[in-house]
Write an enzyme that holds these catalytic residues in place. Structure first.
Site, short mmCIF file in Angstrom:
data_model
loop_
_atom_site.label_atom_id
_atom_site.label_comp_id
_atom_site.label_asym_id
_atom_site.label_seq_id
_atom_site.Cartn_x
_atom_site.Cartn_y
_atom_site.Cartn_z
N ASN A 289 51.15 44.27 32.66
CA ASN A 289 51.99 43.07 32.74
C ASN A 289 52.40 42.64 31.34
OD1 ASN A 289 49.98 41.07 31.70
ND2 ASN A 289 48.84 41.80 33.49
N ASP B 107 37.58 39.43 41.18
CA ASP B 107 38.04 38.24 40.46
C ASP B 107 36.95 37.88 39.45
OD1 ASP B 107 38.55 35.56 39.61
OD2 ASP B 107 39.93 35.35 41.29
N PHE C 213 42.82 30.05 33.34
CA PHE C 213 44.23 29.90 33.00
C PHE C 213 45.08 30.22 34.21
CE2 PHE C 213 45.61 29.17 28.57
CZ PHE C 213 44.37 28.86 28.03
N LYS D 145 44.62 25.78 42.32
CA LYS D 145 43.91 26.95 41.78
C LYS D 145 42.56 26.56 41.20
CE LYS D 145 46.25 30.44 40.56
NZ LYS D 145 47.23 31.31 39.92
N LYS E 110 39.11 28.19 42.55
CA LYS E 110 38.23 28.99 41.67
C LYS E 110 36.87 28.32 41.49
CE LYS E 110 41.35 32.12 39.99
NZ LYS E 110 41.24 33.56 39.85
O1 C5P Z 1 44.27 33.77 40.71
P1 C5P Z 1 44.95 33.91 39.40
O2 C5P Z 1 45.06 35.35 38.96
O3 C5P Z 1 46.25 33.22 39.27
O4 C5P Z 1 43.96 33.17 38.38
C1 C5P Z 1 44.15 33.18 37.03
C2 C5P Z 1 42.84 32.95 36.34
O5 C5P Z 1 41.82 33.78 36.90
C3 C5P Z 1 42.90 33.34 34.87
O6 C5P Z 1 41.95 32.54 34.19
C4 C5P Z 1 42.47 34.81 34.91
O7 C5P Z 1 41.96 35.24 33.67
C5 C5P Z 1 41.42 34.80 35.99
N1 C5P Z 1 41.33 36.03 36.77
C6 C5P Z 1 40.20 36.82 36.68
N2 C5P Z 1 40.09 37.96 37.44
C7 C5P Z 1 41.08 38.33 38.29
C8 C5P Z 1 42.24 37.53 38.39
C9 C5P Z 1 42.34 36.40 37.61
O8 C5P Z 1 39.31 36.48 35.91
N3 C5P Z 1 40.94 39.43 38.99
#
Ligand code: C5P
Length: 398
Positions: free
Chosen positions: A211, A309, A326, A340, A344
């Site tokens: 990305n 995650d 973030f 969010k 989380k």
């Molecule tokens: O759910 P989303 O991807 O939008 O969440 C973003 C946050 O979760 C960011 O802090 C990102 O670093 C973290 N993240 C993570 N592992 C993932 C996806 C997102 O730690 N697989």
């Protein structure tokens, strides 16, 4: 500019690393500082006062009896409106002199006569045997006990052809250290784990899915946390950025690798900041060999499976550190950011409108907590990172 309005007295002592002081002068000035150069007699054998004057755009002082200072007391006058004294390079002899309070030339006298609260930063530079010598180490221990700040030295190849400790830090590292010296130690003694950058999910050994994250925000936070006195570990996906000085960086490619490294380092951390743009999905049927483009045949079918995650895994630990997430949203940041953070299960979520901030030097942030949100208006990412670190420090203190 990180050093806007700061006045630095830059002292040079005798050593081949004097050539790096020229670059350092330019770097300090570029960062907004004014630089007053003072050289020992030995330093003038390695680089001329003319060079240092041209770079600093100020008269250079080498002599205690220099009549250019109004009251003829340069050892007093030159530090009274200074914000820091930096000695780079600092020789073994000058370390000895400082440890014993010697006042036999302008630079040593100026250091002894400095106001008590004026920071004195030394960048040692010498041959490895000189550095390891018991007398030098005794003097270094004395300077540390006196509250004098040491920048380096580093280990590596030396001008004399030998290898080991004693290399002066590079000018850009010294600049980071000087900037750090002005930051309040809000995270002193704390351990901070940070993820940054994109992840890379392979399709085959050549291709992959990634990305647009540049890693700039995460690296700026790592730098700011270390400036604030923290012990910082940065788990980074592929980026083109150099590691902030003093930060321990671990490189990964995939989300699974990032997850595994984070989980094996999270024990004992006080703060976890997940800035990385982690791929939600990886290719389940990645090929071990390059997928060939056969004319006329169908395009390959990629099958996806979900990545762990990382943030949610850390937040669910029994002894979880203070977790900051973030979120980059393309619209409706307030609604999505709030949801969010709750999903989380973390105390603080930082939202920004992406992807237009990716790769940029500036950003604007919204911070979501259980009471609502506050905003950090548009600014340089490094400045925002310092604001965020101060905010996190305030919250863990409370
Ligand atoms: O759910 P989303 O991807 O939008 O969440 C973003 C946050 O979760 C960011 O802090 C990102 O670093 C973290 N993240 C993570 N592992 C993932 C996806 C997102 O730690 N697989």
């Amino acid at each position: 500019m990180d050093l806007a309005g700061k006045k630095i007295v830059l002292g040079l002592t005798g050593g081949i690393a004097c050539y790096k002081a020229a670059e350092l002068t330019r770097a300090l000035i570029k960062a907004g500082a004014s630089v007053q150069v003072v050289m020992t007699h030995a330093a003038t054998h390695f680089i001329t006062p003319v060079t240092m004057q041209a770079l600093s755009n100020q008269p250079v002082y080498t002599n205690q009896w220099d009549a250019r200072v109004g009251n003829n007391m340069p050892h007093i006058d030159l530090t009274r409106d200074a914000d820091a004294i930096v000695i780079a390079p600092c020789s073994a002899d000058f370390i000895f002199k400082l440890a014993h309070g010697a006042c036999d030339d302008l630079l040593s006298t100026l250091c002894v006569a400095r106001p008590m609260m004026l920071p004195l930063l030394l960048a040692p530079a010498m041959n490895v045997e000189m550095w390891q010598n018991a007398a030098t180490q005794r003097n270094i221990a004395q300077l540390k006990a006196d509250g004098i700040n040491l920048l380096g030295p580093d280990a590596g190849e030396q001008a004399c052809g030998e290898t080991g400790m004693g290399r002066m830090l590079e000018p850009e590292q010294l600049l980071e250290e000087v900037v750090a010296a002005f930051q309040p130690k809000l995270l002193g003694g704390k351990r901070v784990l940070i993820t940054a950058g994109p992840t890379f999910e392979p399709i085959d050994p050549i291709r992959g899915i990634t990305n647009l994250s540049s890693g700039k925000m995460g690296y700026a936070i790592a730098r700011a946390a270390r400036e604030a006195g923290a012990d910082v570990t940065l788990v980074s996906g592929p980026t083109a950025l150099s590691t902030p000085y003093g930060v321990h960086r671990i490189n990964v490619h995939t989300a699974q690798q990032m997850h595994d490294v984070v989980m094996s380092h999270v024990g004992g951390q006080n703060i976890f900041i997940a800035v990385a743009a982690v791929a939600d999905w990886r290719v389940a049927n990645a090929s071990e060999q390059k997928i060939k483009k056969n004319a006329g045949s169908d395009a390959p079918q990629l099958v996806f499976e979900q990545n762990p995650d990382i943030l949610a895994s850390v937040a669910a630990l029994p002894n979880t550190p203070y977790c900051v997430g973030f979120a980059a949203e393309s619209e409706n940041l307030v609604k999505h950011g709030k949801a969010k953070r709750e999903k989380k299960g973390i105390p603080l979520l930082v939202g920004n409108i992406g992807p237009q901030t990716f790769g940029q030097d500036q950003n604007e942030l919204l911070l979501f907590d259980d009471k609502g949100h506050i905003s950090f208006p548009r600014a340089d990412k490094q400045q925002l990172a310092r604001q965020l670190v101060a905010e996190i420090a305030r919250r863990i203190e409370a």
